[in-house]
Design an enzyme around this catalytic site. Structure first.
Site, PDB file in Angstrom:
ATOM      1  N   ARG A 281      -0.780  -2.237  -6.742  1.00 59.11           N
ATOM      2  CA  ARG A 281      -1.082  -3.307  -5.781  1.00 59.11           C
ATOM      3  C   ARG A 281      -2.074  -4.298  -6.393  1.00 59.11           C
ATOM      4  NH1 ARG A 281      -1.385  -4.687  -0.207  1.00 59.11           N
ATOM      5  NH2 ARG A 281      -3.493  -5.122   0.570  1.00 59.11           N
TER       6      ARG A 281
ATOM      7  N   HIS B  29      -2.392   2.234  -5.771  1.00 57.72           N
ATOM      8  CA  HIS B  29      -3.217   1.055  -5.505  1.00 57.72           C
ATOM      9  C   HIS B  29      -3.438   0.241  -6.777  1.00 57.72           C
ATOM     10  CE1 HIS B  29      -4.739  -0.335  -1.725  1.00 57.72           C
ATOM     11  NE2 HIS B  29      -5.850  -0.788  -2.283  1.00 57.72           N
TER      12      HIS B  29
ATOM     13  N   HIS C  74      -4.271  -9.237   3.746  1.00 55.64           N
ATOM     14  CA  HIS C  74      -5.715  -9.199   3.936  1.00 55.64           C
ATOM     15  C   HIS C  74      -6.106 -10.045   5.138  1.00 55.64           C
ATOM     16  CE1 HIS C  74      -6.676  -8.134  -0.536  1.00 55.64           C
ATOM     17  NE2 HIS C  74      -6.413  -7.071   0.193  1.00 55.64           N
TER      18      HIS C  74
ATOM     19  N   ARG D 106       0.861  -1.181   0.000  1.00 52.05           N
ATOM     20  CA  ARG D 106       0.000   0.000   0.000  1.00 52.05           C
ATOM     21  C   ARG D 106       0.894   1.226   0.000  1.00 52.05           C
ATOM     22  NH1 ARG D 106      -2.239  -3.502   4.006  1.00 52.05           N
ATOM     23  NH2 ARG D 106      -4.361  -4.231   3.492  1.00 52.05           N
TER      24      ARG D 106
ATOM     25  N   LYS E  39      -2.770  -2.623   7.744  1.00 52.73           N
ATOM     26  CA  LYS E  39      -3.984  -2.199   8.424  1.00 52.73           C
ATOM     27  C   LYS E  39      -4.183  -2.987   9.706  1.00 52.73           C
ATOM     28  CE  LYS E  39      -6.626  -0.578   4.409  1.00 52.73           C
ATOM     29  NZ  LYS E  39      -7.859  -0.771   3.614  1.00 52.73           N
TER      30      LYS E  39
ATOM     31  N   TYR F 197      -9.824 -10.712  -6.776  1.00 53.25           N
ATOM     32  CA  TYR F 197      -8.826 -10.874  -7.827  1.00 53.25           C
ATOM     33  C   TYR F 197      -9.077 -12.117  -8.663  1.00 53.25           C
ATOM     34  CZ  TYR F 197      -6.605  -7.100  -5.357  1.00 53.25           C
ATOM     35  OH  TYR F 197      -6.374  -5.888  -4.767  1.00 53.25           O
TER      36      TYR F 197
END
Length: 329
Positions: free
Chosen positions: A269, A266, A292, A159, A194, A301
């Site tokens: 990414r 992004h 994730h 990110r 995150k 994806y």
């Protein structure tokens, strides 16, 4: 062909619609364009009600759900149906205030949720074009830095916030302050994602080479001090690059590389995840590399991968075309 039978008339409903449109035009002073949109949606409401054999003032929530489903079956998308329901809801709310109905049948009606848009990703050739592009500006320092940033964004799926927060090496301050760092010896980059979740991502050969070129020039930073001295990617003034600055540099590089779509971090990414999934098919590994928390976030994806396969099929397979010449017997 026989003429279609006329729809049942609802003169009371038509009169109420006319009064409501006059109300929103005169008393609420809505723009003419908005009034016209309301008129179109209420005309459609009258048509649907007439086909069902229901007067507007007798409609129930079940009728409204049925009519919304008919709009969807006719090809209207979620946002368009939501607009229709909004116009209907306002009309029935007004009927309630006028004492013509006991409850609003549209109150709890919801349009079908619009499909989540797929993330935009570069094709493999476009990603290579961006990574291999050498900017024409006469500044080897900037070129080496920007090339290394592209390799980390595309080669590691970072990110932009993770990239901006990288330090040149591990330190107590980096760990204490929630920053990531580079480990060239182990060929890894350690990032804080995150939710404060740390992960390690391997560095490929191209990323390693780009980082070594950059680090050879990196010490030449005028006025670097404090956190800027530890940052892997400082600006020319010596302070750590912000995510906004990285966005600007990447967009400029994409334009210089001749890419049609504006490039943002992004997008790289997404490209990393999509291309890796195309090559490996290992959804769990891609989830781990992206950081994730849920596999559901990574599954998008697989849709990108299917799109890629579908385009390849349409372009190459003889049975993909709707019409093709048959061989002569």
């Amino acid at each position: 062909m026989a003429d279609r039978a006329p729809l049942p008339a609802d003169p009371e409903g038509a009169a109420l619609v006319a009064r409501y449109l006059e109300h929103v035009r005169v008393e609420r002073r809505l723009a003419a364009r908005t009034v016209n949109l309301y008129a179109q949606e209420l005309e459609k409401l009258q048509e649907l009600a007439a086909r069902t054999g229901v007067a507007l003032t007798s409609a129930r929530s079940g009728h409204v759900r049925q009519w919304a489903a008919q709009l969807h079956a006719a090809g209207r998308q979620g946002r368009s149906i939501a607009l229709a329901l909004s116009a209907w809801r306002g009309f029935y709310a007004w009927l309630g205030r006028e004492g013509r109905i006991g409850g609003n049948p549209v109150q709890d009606a919801r349009a079908p949720r619009a499909p989540r848009p797929l993330p935009k990703a570069l094709g493999v050739d476009e990603a290579m074009q961006l990574a291999d592009h050498a900017q024409s500006e006469d500044n080897p320092w900037l070129e080496a830095r920007d090339a290394a940033m592209v390799e980390l964004l595309y080669g590691c799926g970072l990110r932009v916030s993770e990239l901006a927060g990288l330090d040149r090496s591990a330190s107590a301050a980096a760990q204490r302050e929630g920053r990531g760092w580079l480990d060239l010896q182990a060929a890894e980059v350690h990032v804080l994602g995150k939710g404060g979740k740390r992960r390690s991502v391997p560095l490929g050969a191209q990323a390693l080479a780009a980082l070594e070129r950059w680090l050879a020039l990196r010490p030449v930073v005028p006025g670097a001090g404090g956190e800027g001295a530890a940052a892997l990617f400082p600006g020319q003034r010596g302070t750590r690059l912000t995510p906004q600055a990285i966005w600007q540099r990447l967009r400029r590089r994409g334009q210089g590389a001749g890419l049609a779509a504006p490039v943002h971090p992004h997008m790289l990414r997404h490209s990393f995840a999509s291309h890796l999934l195309q090559s490996s098919g290992d959804l769990r590994a891609v989830q781990e590399l992206l950081g994730h928390a849920s596999i559901a976030s990574t599954q998008v994806y697989t849709r990108l991968d299917f799109q890629h396969l579908a385009r390849a099929y349409d372009a190459a397979h003889p049975r993909a075309h709707k019409t093709h010449k048959k061989k002569a017997g």
